[in-house]
Design a protein around this motif. Structure first.
Motif, PDB file in Angstrom:
ATOM      1  N   THR A  24      41.626 -32.916 -24.335  1.00 40.95           N
ATOM      2  CA  THR A  24      41.874 -31.827 -25.278  1.00 40.95           C
ATOM      3  C   THR A  24      43.021 -32.264 -26.186  1.00 40.95           C
ATOM      4  O   THR A  24      44.133 -32.473 -25.718  1.00 40.95           O
ATOM      5  N   SER A  46      38.381 -33.059 -28.027  1.00 37.26           N
ATOM      6  CA  SER A  46      38.385 -31.885 -28.907  1.00 37.26           C
ATOM      7  C   SER A  46      39.607 -31.951 -29.811  1.00 37.26           C
ATOM      8  O   SER A  46      40.701 -32.299 -29.365  1.00 37.26           O
ATOM      9  N   VAL A  48      41.184 -29.618 -33.229  1.00 40.74           N
ATOM     10  CA  VAL A  48      40.963 -28.505 -34.151  1.00 40.74           C
ATOM     11  C   VAL A  48      41.237 -28.878 -35.602  1.00 40.74           C
ATOM     12  O   VAL A  48      40.723 -28.227 -36.503  1.00 40.74           O
ATOM     13  N   THR A  72      37.868 -25.908 -30.957  1.00 41.15           N
ATOM     14  CA  THR A  72      38.892 -25.641 -29.956  1.00 41.15           C
ATOM     15  C   THR A  72      38.488 -26.285 -28.632  1.00 41.15           C
ATOM     16  O   THR A  72      37.298 -26.542 -28.380  1.00 41.15           O
ATOM     17  N   SER A  73      39.478 -26.508 -27.792  1.00 41.16           N
ATOM     18  CA  SER A  73      39.186 -27.107 -26.489  1.00 41.16           C
ATOM     19  C   SER A  73      38.238 -26.234 -25.681  1.00 41.16           C
ATOM     20  O   SER A  73      37.332 -26.747 -25.011  1.00 41.16           O
ATOM     21  N   PHE A  98      48.730 -26.497 -27.495  1.00 39.53           N
ATOM     22  CA  PHE A  98      48.077 -26.860 -28.745  1.00 39.53           C
ATOM     23  C   PHE A  98      49.131 -27.463 -29.656  1.00 39.53           C
ATOM     24  O   PHE A  98      50.016 -26.769 -30.140  1.00 39.53           O
ATOM     25  N   MET A 116      45.995 -19.448 -28.493  1.00 41.78           N
ATOM     26  CA  MET A 116      45.779 -20.705 -29.179  1.00 41.78           C
ATOM     27  C   MET A 116      46.838 -21.731 -28.788  1.00 41.78           C
ATOM     28  O   MET A 116      46.549 -22.900 -28.607  1.00 41.78           O
TER      29      MET A 116
END
Length: 198
Positions: A24, A46, A48, A72-73, A98, A116
């Motif tokens: 992630t 992943s 974003v 998103t993860s 994040f 988030m």
């Protein structure tokens, strides 16, 4: 930010036979490149940020088994995990926060942004719900976000702390995985949580 190089991945792969790698947060692609050098059959990352994802895709153009997904993860986990047979072990490299959502100096993040900024508990619940019978290995970086300890990289700076003091724990990891995995803390760098199947 943690370093996948911190771990003896070859030993982990030999012991647990992980064939798929999922991370992630792609960043510059360093961890993905390192994982690709170890012979995983498939690698997923992943990210974003479309710009960061595009730069990493260019860097990994010669690694066809690696796929960088701009989402998103949680969305990536929901999409990818059902496609992996339960008997195929996965190695996860989970970023505890994040990185595009760092809090500003002077206080915690707006609670509306917390989902988030700090997705780890929800990511781990998805892994548990979608892979309940698997023998996956989970590595988590930035443990110092969640608790105090003798971290080599020092404690989490107060101005960067996103979580309120009463939310600073990894109890959720133990609730989700205590019956299926051993769970250990590693205080190198900014701290890691290491979950291995029993």
């Amino acid at each position: 930010m943690g370093k996948l190089h911190h771990f003896d991945l070859r030993s982990l792969l030999d012991s647990h036979h992980c064939r798929v790698y999922i991370e992630t947060g792609t960043g510059a692609g360093d961890n993905l490149l390192h994982a690709a050098s170890l012979g995983f059959e498939r690698l997923f990352s992943s990210e974003v940020s479309p710009e960061i994802a595009d730069r990493a895709r260019q860097r990994l153009a010669d690694v066809p088994q690696a796929q960088i997904l701009t989402a998103t993860s949680e969305d990536v986990l929901k999409t990818v995990l059902p496609l992996i047979p339960a008997e195929v072990p996965v190695l996860y490299w989970l970023d505890a926060h994040f990185s595009g959502g760092e809090p500003q100096p002077g206080g915690n993040a707006d609670p509306a942004d917390l989902n988030m900024r700090i997705p780890l508990a929800r990511e781990m619940r998805l892994i548990r719900d979608l892979r309940s019978r698997s023998r996956d290995v989970i590595l988590v970086d930035d443990l110092r976000i969640y608790e105090d300890g003798p971290f080599a990289g020092g404690p989490m700076p107060d101005h960067a702390q996103t979580l309120a003091f009463y939310d600073r724990n990894v109890d959720f990891a133990f609730r989700l995985f205590r019956h299926t995995h051993t769970i250990a803390r590693d205080y190198g760098d900014e701290g890691y949580l290491v979950l291995k199947p029993r």
